[in-house]
Design a protein around this motif. Structure first.
Motif, PDB file in Angstrom:
ATOM      1  N   ALA A 108       1.056  -1.434   0.131  1.00  0.00           N
ATOM      2  CA  ALA A 108      -0.436  -0.333   0.315  1.00  0.00           C
ATOM      3  C   ALA A 108       0.713   1.118   0.050  1.00  0.00           C
ATOM      4  CB  ALA A 108      -1.474   0.038   1.475  1.00  0.00           C
ATOM      5  N   VAL A 109       0.512   2.353  -1.218  1.00  0.00           N
ATOM      6  CA  VAL A 109       1.459   3.234  -1.055  1.00  0.00           C
ATOM      7  C   VAL A 109       0.213   4.490  -0.723  1.00  0.00           C
ATOM      8  CG1 VAL A 109       3.043   4.817  -2.722  1.00  0.00           C
ATOM      9  CG2 VAL A 109       2.989   2.550  -2.583  1.00  0.00           C
ATOM     10  N   VAL A 110       0.286   5.071   0.013  1.00  0.00           N
ATOM     11  CA  VAL A 110      -0.761   6.149   1.046  1.00  0.00           C
ATOM     12  C   VAL A 110       0.083   7.180   1.188  1.00  0.00           C
ATOM     13  CG1 VAL A 110      -2.203   6.631   2.808  1.00  0.00           C
ATOM     14  CG2 VAL A 110      -1.167   3.767   2.141  1.00  0.00           C
ATOM     15  N   ASP A 111      -0.506   7.857  -0.043  1.00  0.00           N
ATOM     16  CA  ASP A 111       0.050   9.142  -0.973  1.00  0.00           C
ATOM     17  C   ASP A 111      -0.474  10.924  -0.227  1.00  0.00           C
ATOM     18  OD1 ASP A 111       1.136  12.351  -0.974  1.00  0.00           O
ATOM     19  OD2 ASP A 111       2.108  11.055  -2.892  1.00  0.00           O
ATOM     20  N   PRO A 112      -1.087  11.112   0.780  1.00  0.00           N
ATOM     21  CA  PRO A 112      -2.117  12.713   1.138  1.00  0.00           C
ATOM     22  C   PRO A 112      -2.439  13.321   0.314  1.00  0.00           C
ATOM     23  CG  PRO A 112      -0.725  12.741   2.953  1.00  0.00           C
ATOM     24  CD  PRO A 112       0.291  10.910   2.356  1.00  0.00           C
ATOM     25  N   GLU A 113      -1.183  13.566  -0.518  1.00  0.00           N
ATOM     26  CA  GLU A 113      -1.047  14.487  -1.719  1.00  0.00           C
ATOM     27  C   GLU A 113      -2.204  14.492  -2.823  1.00  0.00           C
ATOM     28  OE1 GLU A 113       3.957  16.520  -1.114  1.00  0.00           O
ATOM     29  OE2 GLU A 113       2.843  15.517  -2.946  1.00  0.00           O
ATOM     30  N   LEU A 114      -2.715  12.485  -3.043  1.00  0.00           N
ATOM     31  CA  LEU A 114      -3.468  12.503  -4.354  1.00  0.00           C
ATOM     32  C   LEU A 114      -4.857  12.617  -3.435  1.00  0.00           C
ATOM     33  CD1 LEU A 114      -1.575   8.897  -5.230  1.00  0.00           C
ATOM     34  CD2 LEU A 114      -1.775  10.884  -6.328  1.00  0.00           C
ATOM     35  N   THR A 115      -5.013  13.192  -2.203  1.00  0.00           N
ATOM     36  CA  THR A 115      -6.913  13.187  -1.904  1.00  0.00           C
ATOM     37  C   THR A 115      -6.967  14.689  -2.372  1.00  0.00           C
ATOM     38  OG1 THR A 115      -6.103  14.194   0.551  1.00  0.00           O
ATOM     39  CG2 THR A 115      -6.772  10.982  -0.479  1.00  0.00           C
ATOM     40  N   TYR A 116      -6.197  15.684  -2.104  1.00  0.00           N
ATOM     41  CA  TYR A 116      -5.938  16.716  -2.349  1.00  0.00           C
ATOM     42  C   TYR A 116      -7.076  17.786  -3.041  1.00  0.00           C
ATOM     43  CZ  TYR A 116      -1.595  18.186   0.477  1.00  0.00           C
ATOM     44  OH  TYR A 116      -0.335  18.023   1.348  1.00  0.00           O
ATOM     45  N   THR A 117      -6.997  16.911  -4.192  1.00  0.00           N
ATOM     46  CA  THR A 117      -8.491  17.474  -5.248  1.00  0.00           C
ATOM     47  C   THR A 117     -10.027  16.882  -5.341  1.00  0.00           C
ATOM     48  OG1 THR A 117      -8.038  15.085  -6.554  1.00  0.00           O
ATOM     49  CG2 THR A 117      -6.811  17.323  -7.171  1.00  0.00           C
ATOM     50  N   CYS A 118     -10.344  16.137  -3.757  1.00  0.00           N
ATOM     51  CA  CYS A 118     -10.942  15.236  -3.488  1.00  0.00           C
ATOM     52  C   CYS A 118     -12.131  16.888  -3.101  1.00  0.00           C
ATOM     53  CB  CYS A 118     -11.056  14.899  -1.850  1.00  0.00           C
ATOM     54  SG  CYS A 118     -10.371  13.325  -2.863  1.00  0.00           S
ATOM     55  N   PRO A 119     -13.352  16.893  -3.922  1.00  0.00           N
ATOM     56  CA  PRO A 119     -13.861  17.640  -2.818  1.00  0.00           C
ATOM     57  C   PRO A 119     -14.904  17.763  -1.570  1.00  0.00           C
ATOM     58  CG  PRO A 119     -15.178  16.846  -4.649  1.00  0.00           C
ATOM     59  CD  PRO A 119     -13.592  16.029  -4.943  1.00  0.00           C
ATOM     60  N   PRO A 120     -15.794  18.952  -0.980  1.00  0.00           N
ATOM     61  CA  PRO A 120     -15.951  18.967   0.852  1.00  0.00           C
ATOM     62  C   PRO A 120     -16.118  17.527   1.091  1.00  0.00           C
ATOM     63  CG  PRO A 120     -15.201  21.502  -0.215  1.00  0.00           C
ATOM     64  CD  PRO A 120     -15.054  20.236  -1.532  1.00  0.00           C
ATOM     65  N   ALA A 121     -17.286  17.886   0.003  1.00  0.00           N
ATOM     66  CA  ALA A 121     -18.839  16.507  -0.056  1.00  0.00           C
ATOM     67  C   ALA A 121     -18.133  14.954   0.200  1.00  0.00           C
ATOM     68  CB  ALA A 121     -20.109  16.460  -1.623  1.00  0.00           C
ATOM     69  N   LEU A 122     -16.841  14.421  -1.285  1.00  0.00           N
ATOM     70  CA  LEU A 122     -16.350  13.666  -0.837  1.00  0.00           C
ATOM     71  C   LEU A 122     -15.237  13.501   0.230  1.00  0.00           C
ATOM     72  CD1 LEU A 122     -15.615  10.661  -2.351  1.00  0.00           C
ATOM     73  CD2 LEU A 122     -13.696  12.390  -4.454  1.00  0.00           C
ATOM     74  N   THR A 123     -14.141  14.847   0.349  1.00  0.00           N
ATOM     75  CA  THR A 123     -13.743  14.252   1.805  1.00  0.00           C
ATOM     76  C   THR A 123     -14.105  13.409   2.773  1.00  0.00           C
ATOM     77  OG1 THR A 123     -12.336  15.407   0.883  1.00  0.00           O
ATOM     78  CG2 THR A 123     -12.120  15.897   3.473  1.00  0.00           C
ATOM     79  N   ALA A 124     -16.191  14.472   2.746  1.00  0.00           N
ATOM     80  CA  ALA A 124     -16.678  13.975   3.983  1.00  0.00           C
ATOM     81  C   ALA A 124     -17.812  12.503   4.202  1.00  0.00           C
ATOM     82  CB  ALA A 124     -17.495  15.441   4.036  1.00  0.00           C
ATOM     83  N   ALA A 125     -17.983  12.532   2.986  1.00  0.00           N
ATOM     84  CA  ALA A 125     -18.562  10.790   2.989  1.00  0.00           C
ATOM     85  C   ALA A 125     -17.501   9.896   3.633  1.00  0.00           C
ATOM     86  CB  ALA A 125     -19.122  10.957   1.758  1.00  0.00           C
ATOM     87  N   ALA A 126     -15.960  10.101   2.619  1.00  0.00           N
ATOM     88  CA  ALA A 126     -15.491   8.817   2.718  1.00  0.00           C
ATOM     89  C   ALA A 126     -14.712   9.405   3.583  1.00  0.00           C
ATOM     90  CB  ALA A 126     -14.009   9.104   2.111  1.00  0.00           C
ATOM     91  N   GLY A 127     -14.472  10.340   5.007  1.00  0.00           N
ATOM     92  CA  GLY A 127     -13.915  10.465   6.161  1.00  0.00           C
ATOM     93  C   GLY A 127     -14.650   9.626   7.002  1.00  0.00           C
ATOM     94  N   ILE A 128     -15.858  10.350   7.310  1.00  0.00           N
ATOM     95  CA  ILE A 128     -17.081   9.915   7.618  1.00  0.00           C
ATOM     96  C   ILE A 128     -17.255   8.205   8.235  1.00  0.00           C
ATOM     97  CG2 ILE A 128     -19.104  10.295   7.026  1.00  0.00           C
ATOM     98  CD1 ILE A 128     -18.041  11.878  10.197  1.00  0.00           C
ATOM     99  N   ASP A 129     -16.900   7.868   6.668  1.00  0.00           N
ATOM    100  CA  ASP A 129     -16.868   6.198   6.410  1.00  0.00           C
ATOM    101  C   ASP A 129     -16.499   5.468   7.734  1.00  0.00           C
ATOM    102  OD1 ASP A 129     -17.722   3.874   5.917  1.00  0.00           O
ATOM    103  OD2 ASP A 129     -16.963   3.602   3.944  1.00  0.00           O
ATOM    104  N   ALA A 130     -14.763   6.293   6.983  1.00  0.00           N
ATOM    105  CA  ALA A 130     -13.662   5.926   7.971  1.00  0.00           C
ATOM    106  C   ALA A 130     -14.325   5.175  10.412  1.00  0.00           C
ATOM    107  CB  ALA A 130     -12.709   6.340   7.609  1.00  0.00           C
ATOM    108  N   VAL A 131     -14.535   7.527   9.880  1.00  0.00           N
ATOM    109  CA  VAL A 131     -15.042   7.595  11.280  1.00  0.00           C
ATOM    110  C   VAL A 131     -15.848   6.401  12.500  1.00  0.00           C
ATOM    111  CG1 VAL A 131     -16.140   8.919  13.330  1.00  0.00           C
ATOM    112  CG2 VAL A 131     -14.684   9.718  11.256  1.00  0.00           C
TER     113      VAL A 131
END
Ligand SMILES: NC(=O)c1ccc[n+]([C@@H]2O[C@H](COP(=O)([O-])OP(=O)(O)OC[C@H]3O[C@@H](n4cnc5c(N)ncnc54)[C@H](O)[C@@H]3O)[C@@H](O)[C@H]2O)c1
Length: 418
Positions: A184-207
């Protein structure tokens, strides 16, 4: 690890099980390390991604890193969200007699799961449906390399692939330790383009992954538990990763949502999502996931919006069985409350309420498009996910599922009635 991740001296730490990729490389810019890392696995790689990703600069950087290291790259850029079976079969068919040494998934959870299922079919043949359920993969797959571009599913570390089968009403899963990515190569820079709604939906699923793993049922320690089950429930090793993840999410998910360029927040959330994948990969998830599947099938709303909406109500239902754990969650989220364990547990639930609200996840099923008349069917269908139902710390029967769904529909945070 946070101090609260340490089991109390008197407590039995119970069984601990952790299953992981052979290597995890985390850090901003680490996508540029892919060439050298992949060359150590093989010389021919299939990259599974989607059209949006394939048109971006990051994809070209990954491709250049691979080819510069002498890796021959074949690309499948047609991965579809929710991963319909037909698309998976098309990819395998198009590959034909081309041999690959590894399959690299680059994208959100859909692309990572695509890579897992393609790698499985390349190694063992047949149809995806031959492997639905738990422990039905007969042996190692072609090695999978997972490069997530969302911070949520944790699929880069999980033994699961979730797909959409038109013959089934709800999404289906293939679960086997053989599906855990090799790298697994986990590079947070790849998430910089995620719009807020995607950041929220993905992030809250991880929560939800973190909370459900930490509060799952605790099974009796037996010599066969770790081999018979993919998901064994709450255990000593994933408790540590779950608490660490929830702590990072409390600190940084709202920041990443409101300020997508905040590098520290993006890194925290990506690490927390990875911890979520590591935790759920052995502990498993529970009632919020069981209830979301019929809601997702009905409303076609993002998985994380459903699980995140449900979590506050599921926690209230589970409170009697998880007072100590919810109090530990409060501490991990930086909430300091004096008082009884029950007071601190309530504070833990309220901290989750606030986190869900901070990223604008709907607080009622009504907002997700559910109608009151749908609730009985949602409750009934949620019980079909037996693995998730059995992993819940309190018995989840049809009546309980209906009570949770009704409270979530009405936004009733006083549930259950005292
Ligand atoms: N395997 C597991 O352990 C596991 C766990 C949870 C969920 N899942 C599954 O994962 C899937 C959801 O994955 P997801 O939430 O990552 O979304 P996704 O992969 O379905 O992608 C959703 C959309 O976001 C876009 N996207 C991805 N990265 C982006 C970026 N950096 N910038 C802008 N847009 C981007 C994609 O192109 C796509 O249009 C579902 O199928 C779900 O069931 C799998």
């Amino acid at each position: 690890m946070t101090a609260s991740a340490v089991p109390s001296a008197s407590g039995d730490p119970g069984l601990g099980v952790l299953r992981l990729p052979r290597a995890i490389v985390l850090g901003a810019g680490q996508r540029h390390a892919l060439g050298a890392l992949v060359a150590g696995i093989g010389r021919r790689v299939l990259v599974c991604t989607d059209e949006r990703m394939a048109a971006g600069a990051e994809f070209e950087q990954v491709r250049a890193s691979l080819t510069d290291a002498g890796v021959r790259v074949t690309v499948w850029a047609h991965t579809e969200p929710e991963l319909p079976v037909a698309g998976i079969l098309r990819c395998v068919e198009q590959l034909g007699s081309t041999t690959v040494d590894a399959v690299l998934g680059l994208g959100g959870g859909s692309c990572l799961d695509m890579a897992k299922v393609v790698a499985l079919l390349l190694a063992h043949g047949g149809q995806p449906s031959d492997y639905y359920g738990e422990n039905r993969v007969p042996g190692p797959t072609v090695p999978v390399i997972a490069v997530p571009t969302t911070a949520g599913t944790g699929s880069e570390a999980t033994p699961v692939a979730v797909l959409g089968d038109p013959d089934r009403e709800m999404k289906v899963g293939i679960s086997s330790p053989h599906l855990i990515p090799h790298l697994a190569v986990v590079d947070p820079e790849l998430t910089y383009t995620c719009p807020p709604a995607l950041t929220a939906a993905a992030g809250i699923d991880a929560v939800v992954h973190l909370v459900e793993s930490f509060t799952a049922v605790r099974r009796d320690r037996s010599p066969t538990l770790a081999s018979e089950r993919v998901f064994i429930g709450k255990n000593a090793l994933t408790d540590a990763t779950a608490l660490q993840g929830i702590s990072l999410m409390a600190r940084s998910l709202p920041v990443a949502y409101h300020n997508p360029e905040d590098a520290q927040a993006r890194q925290d959330v990506m690490l927390a999502a990875l911890y979520g994948g590591i935790s759920l990969g052995t502990a498993g998830t529970a009632a919020a996931h069981a209830l979301q599947y019929p809601i997702g099938a009905l409303t076609h709303t993002p998985h994380g919006m459903g699980t995140g909406c449900l979590l506050p109500y599921v926690m209230r239902f589970n409170l009697p069985a998880r007072v100590e754990e919810f109090a530990q969650l409060a501490a991990a989220m930086g909430v300091t409350v004096s008082g009884t364990a029950a007071d601190r547990a309530r504070a833990g639930i309220e901290a989750i309420d606030a986190l869900v609200k901070a990223v604008n996840v709907p607080s009622t099923l009504r907002e997700l498009g559910v109608q009151r008349a749908d609730l009985p069917a949602i409750a009934r269908h949620s019980l079909a996910s037996v693995r998730l139902v059995e992993n819940n710390p309190r018995t989840l029967d049809e009546q309980a599922a209906l009570a949770i769904a009704t409270a979530a529909f009405e936004g009733d945070l006083s549930f259950p009635a005292p």
